[in-house]
Design a protein around this motif. Structure first.
Motif, short mmCIF file in Angstrom:
data_model
loop_
_atom_site.label_atom_id
_atom_site.label_comp_id
_atom_site.label_asym_id
_atom_site.label_seq_id
_atom_site.Cartn_x
_atom_site.Cartn_y
_atom_site.Cartn_z
N GLU A 114 -3.58 -14.28 2.10
CA GLU A 114 -3.07 -13.75 3.36
C GLU A 114 -1.79 -12.95 3.11
O GLU A 114 -0.83 -13.46 2.53
CB GLU A 114 -2.77 -14.90 4.33
N ASN A 115 -1.80 -11.69 3.54
CA ASN A 115 -0.63 -10.82 3.42
C ASN A 115 -0.06 -10.88 1.99
O ASN A 115 1.13 -11.16 1.78
CB ASN A 115 0.45 -11.21 4.44
N ALA A 116 -0.93 -10.62 1.03
CA ALA A 116 -0.55 -10.75 -0.37
C ALA A 116 -1.19 -9.65 -1.20
O ALA A 116 -2.20 -9.07 -0.82
CB ALA A 116 -0.97 -12.11 -0.91
N GLY A 162 -6.31 -5.19 -8.80
CA GLY A 162 -5.46 -5.59 -7.70
C GLY A 162 -6.05 -5.25 -6.34
O GLY A 162 -6.77 -4.26 -6.19
N ARG A 163 -5.73 -6.07 -5.35
CA ARG A 163 -6.21 -5.87 -3.99
C ARG A 163 -5.14 -6.32 -3.01
O ARG A 163 -4.49 -7.34 -3.21
CB ARG A 163 -7.51 -6.67 -3.78
N VAL A 164 -5.00 -5.54 -1.95
CA VAL A 164 -4.07 -5.89 -0.88
C VAL A 164 -4.83 -6.67 0.19
O VAL A 164 -5.87 -6.22 0.67
CB VAL A 164 -3.43 -4.63 -0.27
N TYR A 165 -4.29 -7.81 0.54
CA TYR A 165 -4.90 -8.64 1.59
C TYR A 165 -3.97 -8.67 2.80
O TYR A 165 -2.80 -9.05 2.68
CB TYR A 165 -5.12 -10.07 1.09
N LEU A 190 -5.04 -0.96 -8.15
CA LEU A 190 -4.68 -1.56 -6.87
C LEU A 190 -5.47 -0.87 -5.77
O LEU A 190 -5.48 0.35 -5.66
CB LEU A 190 -3.18 -1.42 -6.61
N HIS A 191 -6.13 -1.69 -4.93
CA HIS A 191 -6.97 -1.16 -3.87
C HIS A 191 -6.53 -1.73 -2.52
O HIS A 191 -6.25 -2.93 -2.40
CB HIS A 191 -8.43 -1.52 -4.13
N ILE A 192 -6.48 -0.85 -1.52
CA ILE A 192 -6.18 -1.27 -0.15
C ILE A 192 -7.46 -1.14 0.65
O ILE A 192 -7.90 -0.03 0.96
CB ILE A 192 -5.08 -0.39 0.48
N PRO A 193 -8.11 -2.23 0.99
CA PRO A 193 -9.36 -2.14 1.74
C PRO A 193 -9.12 -1.72 3.18
O PRO A 193 -7.98 -1.73 3.67
CB PRO A 193 -9.93 -3.56 1.66
N TYR A 194 -10.18 -1.36 3.85
CA TYR A 194 -10.09 -0.93 5.24
C TYR A 194 -9.45 -2.01 6.10
O TYR A 194 -9.83 -3.18 6.06
CB TYR A 194 -11.48 -0.60 5.79
N GLY A 195 -8.43 -1.63 6.87
CA GLY A 195 -7.75 -2.56 7.76
C GLY A 195 -6.52 -3.19 7.18
O GLY A 195 -5.68 -3.70 7.92
N ALA A 196 -6.38 -3.21 5.85
CA ALA A 196 -5.17 -3.74 5.21
C ALA A 196 -4.12 -2.64 5.14
O ALA A 196 -4.43 -1.45 5.31
CB ALA A 196 -5.50 -4.27 3.82
N SER A 197 -2.87 -3.01 4.87
CA SER A 197 -1.82 -2.00 4.79
C SER A 197 -0.76 -2.41 3.78
O SER A 197 -0.55 -3.59 3.52
CB SER A 197 -1.17 -1.79 6.17
N ASN A 256 -8.62 3.27 3.93
CA ASN A 256 -8.10 3.67 5.24
C ASN A 256 -8.13 5.18 5.38
O ASN A 256 -7.41 5.90 4.70
CB ASN A 256 -6.68 3.14 5.43
N LEU A 257 -8.98 5.65 6.26
CA LEU A 257 -9.13 7.08 6.53
C LEU A 257 -8.87 7.32 8.01
O LEU A 257 -9.40 6.61 8.87
CB LEU A 257 -10.55 7.54 6.18
N THR A 258 -8.04 8.31 8.30
CA THR A 258 -7.77 8.68 9.69
C THR A 258 -8.12 10.15 9.89
O THR A 258 -8.21 10.93 8.93
CB THR A 258 -6.29 8.46 10.05
N GLU A 259 -8.29 10.53 11.15
CA GLU A 259 -8.73 11.89 11.48
C GLU A 259 -7.78 12.95 10.94
O GLU A 259 -8.21 14.02 10.49
CB GLU A 259 -8.88 12.03 12.99
#
Length: 288
Positions: A145-147, A155-158, A175-182, A202-205
């Motif tokens: 959680e938040n780690a 690496g992965r962001v949770y 290091l990877h930031i999955p969709y929804g993580a920051s 994370n992709l935005t318009e």
């Protein structure tokens, strides 16, 4: 703290702040670097600080040589065992909150973090864990959680992490930031190889870029091929957007030259990002 063959672990009830370095020398009857004794269960709570734990293989030519977890349960071998094959592997209950933790195991008998039966919880921390002998990195079904968690250098962001110290990535350490993580904060991410070890889903318009010379005589396939993604800068480093399908361009219903471009997340086809063309004639082909 370093141990020998008979006593080769450090077993605190709690670790609060500061810097702790613990290692085992490896033996047939050896506890965890931090946690349970030989074959014993490990109940470990780490609250902040810097913790470096290493469980090493025995350098002696013994076929049964091993060690316990780096953090968690201990390992024991004898001619008569209760855990099959003359061995006893301790359970591991590990709770890590805050700080920076490094855990390395050089034996496949035990995970780097956990035990035979494991309960592992990681929150608000940077954890670097690996097993050099191909064994499990985390025992059981760990909760993150938040780690930021590096498992064998991947690496992965949770959740949502505020980085307060620097991280360096290599071709092997990603290091990877999955969709929804920051990932935010004053800490910096740097890379030392000409690769793309820092990625995000994370992709935005606003990241979808349209060339200024887009023409009204182009087909939908040609429009799709001309679109690019502007990779964001996160914690001082370029983060490559990955994991999305190629765009599908379609003419908006009821219009002659108004289009939409839709990207779909490969890991979850229910997630899409759509960029709409400008409705005004003056900017229709300048701001897709």
């Amino acid at each position: 703290m370093n141990g020998g063959k008979d006593f080769c672990h450090w077993s605190p009830d709690d670790t609060n702040g500061g810097t702790v370095t613990a290692s085992t020398s490896g033996s047939a009857r050896c506890g965890a670097a931090i946690g349970g004794g030989a074959g014993g269960d490990g109940l470990v709570t780490i609250n902040g600080g810097r913790v470096n734990a290493t469980s090493s293989m025995n350098k002696l030519p013994q076929a049964d040589s091993s060690s316990g977890a780096a953090i968690g349960g201990g390992y024991h071998f004898s001619t008569v065992g209760v855990d099959g094959g003359g061995s006893r592997r301790g359970n591991g209950t590990v709770t890590i909150t805050g700080g920076r933790v490094s855990a390395t195991n050089q034996s496949s008998f035990m995970p780097a973090v956990g035990g035979r039966i494991s309960s592992v919880s990681v929150r608000g921390v940077v954890v670097l864990a690996k097993n050099d002998d191909g064994g499990a990195v985390f025992g059981g079904s760990p909760q993150f959680e938040n780690a930021i968690v590096f498992s064998n250098l991947a690496g992965r962001v949770y959740g949502h992490v505020e980085l307060i110290e620097n991280i360096t990535l290599t071709r092997a350490k990603t290091l990877h930031i999955p969709y929804g993580a920051s990932l935010t904060g004053i800490g910096k991410v740097s890379t030392i190889m000409d690769t793309a070890p820092f990625t995000t889903e994370n992709l935005t318009e606003d990241m979808i870029q349209v060339p200024a010379n887009l023409g009204t005589n182009m087909t939908e396939e040609e429009i799709a091929a001309s679109l690019t993604i502007q990779n964001p800068t996160i914690c001082g480093a370029t983060c490559t957007v990955t994991g999305w399908s190629d765009p599908v361009v379609a003419k908006k219903d009821g219009t002659d030259s108004t289009y939409t471009a839709t990207y779909t997340l490969n890991s979850d086809t229910n997630v899409t990002v759509t960029k709409h063309s400008c409705e005004s004639d003056s900017c229709r082909w300048l701001s897709f």
